[in-house]
Design a protein around this motif. Structure first.
Motif, mmCIF file in Angstrom:
data_model
loop_
_atom_site.group_PDB
_atom_site.id
_atom_site.type_symbol
_atom_site.label_atom_id
_atom_site.label_comp_id
_atom_site.label_asym_id
_atom_site.label_seq_id
_atom_site.Cartn_x
_atom_site.Cartn_y
_atom_site.Cartn_z
ATOM 1 N N MET A 177 0.824 -1.197 0.000
ATOM 2 C CA MET A 177 0.000 0.000 0.000
ATOM 3 C C MET A 177 0.866 1.257 0.000
ATOM 4 O O MET A 177 1.756 1.411 0.838
ATOM 5 C CB MET A 177 -0.930 -0.001 1.212
ATOM 6 C CG MET A 177 -1.901 -1.175 1.228
ATOM 7 S SD MET A 177 -2.953 -1.217 2.706
ATOM 8 C CE MET A 177 -1.719 -1.615 3.976
ATOM 9 N N LEU A 178 0.605 2.128 -0.967
ATOM 10 C CA LEU A 178 1.265 3.426 -1.060
ATOM 11 C C LEU A 178 0.231 4.515 -0.795
ATOM 12 O O LEU A 178 -0.958 4.347 -1.109
ATOM 13 C CB LEU A 178 1.870 3.633 -2.443
ATOM 14 C CG LEU A 178 2.942 2.646 -2.902
ATOM 15 C CD1 LEU A 178 3.242 2.865 -4.385
ATOM 16 C CD2 LEU A 178 4.216 2.826 -2.077
ATOM 17 N N PHE A 179 0.665 5.662 -0.265
ATOM 18 C CA PHE A 179 -0.244 6.769 0.025
ATOM 19 C C PHE A 179 0.339 8.077 -0.520
ATOM 20 O O PHE A 179 0.711 8.972 0.260
ATOM 21 C CB PHE A 179 -0.507 6.876 1.525
ATOM 22 C CG PHE A 179 -1.284 5.731 2.101
ATOM 23 C CD1 PHE A 179 -2.668 5.758 2.137
ATOM 24 C CD2 PHE A 179 -0.628 4.618 2.600
ATOM 25 C CE1 PHE A 179 -3.392 4.702 2.666
ATOM 26 C CE2 PHE A 179 -1.333 3.545 3.124
ATOM 27 C CZ PHE A 179 -2.723 3.590 3.153
ATOM 28 N N PRO A 180 0.437 8.229 -1.832
ATOM 29 C CA PRO A 180 0.966 9.482 -2.387
ATOM 30 C C PRO A 180 -0.002 10.639 -2.166
ATOM 31 O O PRO A 180 -1.230 10.452 -2.139
ATOM 32 C CB PRO A 180 1.125 9.166 -3.875
ATOM 33 C CG PRO A 180 0.101 8.104 -4.142
ATOM 34 C CD PRO A 180 0.050 7.276 -2.893
ATOM 35 N N GLY A 181 0.552 11.817 -2.034
ATOM 36 C CA GLY A 181 -0.275 13.014 -1.957
ATOM 37 C C GLY A 181 -0.891 13.332 -3.309
ATOM 38 O O GLY A 181 -0.467 12.794 -4.347
ATOM 39 N N PRO A 182 -1.901 14.204 -3.346
ATOM 40 C CA PRO A 182 -2.582 14.503 -4.607
ATOM 41 C C PRO A 182 -1.663 15.078 -5.679
ATOM 42 O O PRO A 182 -1.886 14.880 -6.871
ATOM 43 C CB PRO A 182 -3.664 15.504 -4.201
ATOM 44 C CG PRO A 182 -3.226 16.052 -2.875
ATOM 45 C CD PRO A 182 -2.479 14.948 -2.217
ATOM 46 N N GLU A 183 -0.585 15.753 -5.257
ATOM 47 C CA GLU A 183 0.333 16.347 -6.225
ATOM 48 C C GLU A 183 1.254 15.299 -6.858
ATOM 49 O O GLU A 183 1.885 15.580 -7.892
ATOM 50 C CB GLU A 183 1.170 17.451 -5.561
ATOM 51 C CG GLU A 183 2.183 16.971 -4.546
ATOM 52 C CD GLU A 183 1.609 16.733 -3.155
ATOM 53 O OE1 GLU A 183 2.410 16.670 -2.200
ATOM 54 O OE2 GLU A 183 0.372 16.608 -3.018
ATOM 55 N N HIS A 184 1.331 14.111 -6.261
ATOM 56 C CA HIS A 184 2.226 13.070 -6.774
ATOM 57 C C HIS A 184 1.480 11.841 -7.300
ATOM 58 O O HIS A 184 2.117 10.939 -7.847
ATOM 59 C CB HIS A 184 3.198 12.617 -5.676
ATOM 60 C CG HIS A 184 4.080 13.692 -5.152
ATOM 61 N ND1 HIS A 184 4.961 14.405 -5.953
ATOM 62 C CD2 HIS A 184 4.224 14.207 -3.892
ATOM 63 C CE1 HIS A 184 5.607 15.291 -5.222
ATOM 64 N NE2 HIS A 184 5.185 15.198 -3.976
ATOM 65 N N GLU A 216 -4.641 12.267 0.653
ATOM 66 C CA GLU A 216 -3.744 11.253 0.105
ATOM 67 C C GLU A 216 -4.558 10.135 -0.538
ATOM 68 O O GLU A 216 -5.687 9.868 -0.122
ATOM 69 C CB GLU A 216 -2.867 10.645 1.216
ATOM 70 C CG GLU A 216 -1.802 11.572 1.752
ATOM 71 C CD GLU A 216 -0.894 10.865 2.750
ATOM 72 O OE1 GLU A 216 -1.337 9.860 3.359
ATOM 73 O OE2 GLU A 216 0.247 11.309 2.927
ATOM 74 N N ARG A 217 -3.977 9.507 -1.563
ATOM 75 C CA ARG A 217 -4.674 8.421 -2.266
ATOM 76 C C ARG A 217 -4.033 7.086 -1.935
ATOM 77 O O ARG A 217 -2.801 6.970 -1.909
ATOM 78 C CB ARG A 217 -4.611 8.624 -3.776
ATOM 79 C CG ARG A 217 -5.103 9.957 -4.239
ATOM 80 C CD ARG A 217 -6.592 10.174 -3.949
ATOM 81 N NE ARG A 217 -6.958 11.458 -4.489
ATOM 82 C CZ ARG A 217 -7.198 11.676 -5.772
ATOM 83 N NH1 ARG A 217 -7.113 10.674 -6.640
ATOM 84 N NH2 ARG A 217 -7.519 12.878 -6.203
ATOM 85 N N LEU A 218 -4.857 6.109 -1.736
ATOM 86 C CA LEU A 218 -4.360 4.755 -1.526
ATOM 87 C C LEU A 218 -4.114 4.089 -2.879
ATOM 88 O O LEU A 218 -4.998 4.050 -3.736
ATOM 89 C CB LEU A 218 -5.380 3.936 -0.731
ATOM 90 C CG LEU A 218 -5.095 2.433 -0.593
ATOM 91 C CD1 LEU A 218 -3.740 2.193 0.063
ATOM 92 C CD2 LEU A 218 -6.212 1.758 0.203
#
Length: 294
Positions: A177-184, A216-218
């Protein structure tokens, strides 16, 4: 501990516990649990998975779902049609997903049987924990440390039973599981989707659609079998090569689908860890047994 009664309490407590155990639907649970026990034991000690073979891609099992890649479009067209940074959630579009076209389909799952047996096992553990705690409050000679030790042992046995049951019912997939921010998120998802389509990661991957602009997106990157630690490690190493994770950096976690099916998240009442592996643990595992991966 002086005797069993010191742990379980007086005769009324013991009778209540025995009745709870007697009511446990052991026939249905063990029928599912033992039907593939030999397979589970073999799979637990199987050699590392070979690289995914090259060949003719098969149909995407997610084809037809609103957020899935279409067979008729390229990865670039798919990414352009559903960029996660700006694709808003709506009914039927919770996730954007892509499958590895080279990975063979997963075996059929006995999800209903798994949930039933696992929920009964969790309920039994919760009751044992409650009764042990209640009995301890009445037993002056029972220390808090001893109580915690015994409950921890019951928890370990419960987890082992749940994992064995998951194997018997083929509920064995899991995900990093990754949680990048909306900008990434677009950059991260482009790497994940492209590598998945090329057969370089796991069996499938998905990313949340946008609910809030600042959230953040999963991103989930699935492997075929949580018991195959070598394959779990292989996928993590490819993620490292893609600069999605790095040793010593922000940890990421691997969660079996069985835990998701049972609603086991952080802070659950059973005290069961919500994840199975961490990236730092798996990177360490790679270093301690280098001969297995040469």
């Amino acid at each position: 501990m002086e005797s069993d009664s010191d742990f379980y309490g007086d005769e009324n407590t013991i009778s209540s516990l025995e009745a709870r155990v007697k009511d446990f639907d052991v026939i249905a649970w063990w029928d599912c649990r033992t039907s593939a026990l030999d397979h589970f034991q073999l799979a637990s000690h199987k050699p590392p998975s070979p690289p995914i073979p090259a060949g003719c891609p098969h149909d995407d099992p997610e084809e037809g779902q609103l957020g899935a890649k279409r067979l008729s479009e390229s990865v670039e067209e798919f990414l352009g049609r559903l960029p996660p940074a700006t694709t808003n959630w709506r009914p039927g579009l919770d996730w954007i997903r892509i499958s590895n076209p080279y990975a063979p389909p997963q075996p059929d799952q006995a999800l209903a049987r798994f949930r039933k047996g696992a929920e009964e096992r969790l309920a039994l553990f919760a009751e044992l924990k409650r009764m042990a705690t209640a009995a301890s409050a009445k037993a002056a000679n029972r220390s808090l440390m001893t109580l915690r030790r015994d409950i921890s042992e019951e928890r370990r046995e419960t987890i082992a039973d749940l994992l064995e049951l998951a194997g018997a019912c083929n509920v064995v997939a899991g995900k990093w599981m990754l949680f990048p921010g909306p900008e990434h998120v677009n950059e991260v998802w482009t790497k994940v989707a492209t590598a998945t389509a090329n057969g370089e990661l796991g069996i499938t991957a998905k990313v949340e659609t946008r609910v809030r602009a600042d959230k953040e997106r999963l991103v989930c990157i699935y492997t075929r079998d949580f018991r195959d630690k070598d394959d779990v490690r292989r996928v993590l190493n490819r993620m490292r090569e893609l600069e999605l994770v790095r040793p010593g950096g922000r940890q990421i976690y691997y969660k079996p689908d069985a835990w998701t099916e049972l609603g086991i998240y952080g802070g659950n009442g059973w005290g069961i860890a919500a994840s199975m592996y961490s990236s730092n643990e798996i990177f360490g595992y790679t270093k301690t047994v280098p001969s297995r991966f040469s």
